[in-house]
Design an enzyme around this catalytic site. Structure first.
Site, short mmCIF file in Angstrom:
data_model
loop_
_atom_site.label_atom_id
_atom_site.label_comp_id
_atom_site.label_asym_id
_atom_site.label_seq_id
_atom_site.Cartn_x
_atom_site.Cartn_y
_atom_site.Cartn_z
CE LYS A 106 -8.17 -13.01 -4.62
NZ LYS A 106 -7.63 -12.68 -3.32
CE LYS A 133 -12.55 -4.39 -2.59
NZ LYS A 133 -13.26 -4.49 -1.33
CE LYS A 176 -4.49 -1.59 1.58
NZ LYS A 176 -5.62 -1.39 2.49
#
Ligand code: TRP
Length: 342
Positions: free
Chosen positions: A207, A210, A123
Site C-alpha cells: 500500500k 507516508k 505501535k
C-alpha cells in the site's frame, strides 16, 4: 466508499465524524481512498472533522513540527473541499470535552479489550522504548471523539475498524448501565474498489504509505509538479510494455486506477487510449493527470496558508461549534454517572 445510505427526508440529518492525525504528509493514497469523498458527503450529512493532535502525541512529536503540521492539516482539509460553513472543522485539543469524556469512558472500558487492539500491539512493537499509557488508552479517546457528537457514521480506513467496534462496545455498555446516552455509530469503510487502494510506486504489492522510507514510493498531495512527474516516470512496472489491466501487473494496474480517478475514464477506455504506446508515454500521462487534478487543491492550500488570520478564525469558530454539540452530551454523561451538578 461503502454505500452511504441516503439521509431520509424529514428526519434529522445523519452525523458523520472523522479524525485525521497531523503527522506527516497526506498522500495520494489518502486523497483517493478517503479525503476526496469527504467534500461531497457535506451535502447530505452533518459532517464533523477533527485534526486529532491529542492522538498524535501518543508517539513522541517535535513540538514545533506538531504545531506546524496541525495547521497544515487543517488548511489541507479545507483545500480538499471541506467547508467550515457547511461542516464543523476543528482541532481536537481546542475542545476539552474530549479529554473529559474519555476519562468517563475509560471506566467503562476493560484492560483486556484495550490489550487486544492490533494497532496498540503494532505501535508498541514499533516504539518499544515508549509504550506509554496514552498509546494504550488511545482507543478510549477515539471513542469519546465519536460518541460526543452522537455520530451515526465514521468514515475510516480498514485499519480503524477494530477501534470503531470497540467504540460500539463501550457505547453499548455505558447505555446499558446508565440509560441511553450515546448513538450507536457505524464504520463507513472505503471499499477496495477502483481507486480505493493505491499502491506504492516503487513496490506495487504494498500500500502507498507516508511512512515509506523511500519517498519515491508515495506522492504527497503537496508535491511540486516536477516531483510528481519524476515519481510517476520512475514508477516500477513490469517489462511487458502493454497498458492493460491484468493479474500480476500490479504496477500498471495501480497507475491505471490512478489515471482513472483523475480522468474519469474507465479501464477499457484507458487501455484503448494507450494501445500501441509504450509505458513511458503512459507514465507521463498519469503524472500530468495527477498534476492537473491536484493543482486546484495546491493553489487553494497556498492561499489559505498565506491567510493565517482567516484560518485562525475558522478553527476558533469550529471549536465553538464543536463544543456546543459535545457539551450537551458531556452534561448528560456527567448527570448519568451521578456527578453532583455545579
Ligand atoms: N485513529 C484514527 C487514525 O489513526 C484517527 C482518529 C482519531 C479518528 N479519532 C477518530 C478517526 C475518530 C475517526 C473517528 O486514523
Amino acid at each position: 466508499m461503502a454505500e452511504t445510505p441516503a439521509a431520509p427526508q424529514g428526519e434529522r440529518k445523519k452525523i458523520i465524524f472523522s479524525g485525521i492525525q497531523p503527522t506527516g504528509v497526506f498522500t495520494l493514497g489518502n486523497y483517493i481512498g478517503a479525503i476526496r469523498h469527504w467534500g461531497p458527503l457535506q451535502e447530505e450529512y452533518r459532517c464533523i472533522y477533527c485534526v486529532v493532535d491529542l492522538h498524535a502525541i501518543t508517539v513522541r512529536q517535535d513540538p514545533a513540527a506538531l504545531r506546524r503540521r496541525t495547521l497544515e492539516a487543517y488548511a489541507l482539509l479545507m483545500a480538499c473541499g471541506l467547508d467550515p460553513e457547511k461542516s464543523i472543522l476543528f482541532i481536537q485539543s481546542h475542545n476539552p470535552h474530549h479529554n473529559q469524556c474519555a476519562w468517563a469512558l475509560s471506566c467503562s472500558t476493560q484492560f483486556g479489550e484495550l490489550s487486544r487492539m492490533t494497532q496498540f500491539k503494532d505501535k508498541a512493537a514499533r516504539y518499544a522504548d515508549n509504550i506509554n499509557a496514552g498509546l494504550f488508552t488511545y482507543p478510549v479517546l477515539m471513542a469519546a471523539d465519536i460518541l460526543l457528537y452522537q455520530t451515526d457514521l465514521v468514515p475510516v480506513g480498514e485499519d480503524q475498524r477494530q477501534h470503531v467496534e470497540l467504540t460500539r462496545d463501550i457505547a453499548g455498555r455505558f447505555n446499558g448501565a446508565f440509560g441511553t446516552t450515546f448513538t450507536m455509530p457505524e464504520a463507513l469503510i472505503s471499499r477496495s474498489e477502483e481507486g480505493a487502494r493505491i499502491m506504492s510506486l516503487q513496490d506495487p504489492t504494498r500500500k502507498m504509505s507516508k511512512s515509506d522510507p523511500n519517498p519515491k514510493g508515495f506522492v504527497s498531495i503537496l508535491d511540486e509538479p516536477s516531483v510528481i512527474m519524476k515519481k510517476f516516470r520512475g514508477a516500477v512496472t513490469d517489462s511487458e510494455a502493454q497498458v492493460a489491466y491484468a493479474p500480476g501487473k500490479d504496477g500498471i494496474n495501480n497507475l491505471m486506477r490512478i489515471y482513472s480517478v483523475f480522468t474519469g475514464r474507465d479501464l477499457p477506455a484507458i487501455q484503448e487510449e494507450f494501445a500501441g504506446k509504450g509505458y513511458g508515454d503512459f507514465k507521463s500521462a498519469v503524472g500530468e493527470a495527477v498534476v492537473q487534478g491536484l493543482a486546484p487543491i495546491q493553489n487553494r492550500y497556498k492561499e489559505l496558508m498565506e491567510d493565517k488570520a482567516y484560518l485562525e478564525r475558522c478553527y476558533q469558530e469550529g471549536a465553538q461549534k464543536a463544543m456546543s454539540v459535545s457539551g450537551r452530551t458531556l452534561e448528560k454523561v456527567y448527570k448519568r454517572l451521578g456527578f453532583l451538578h455545579k
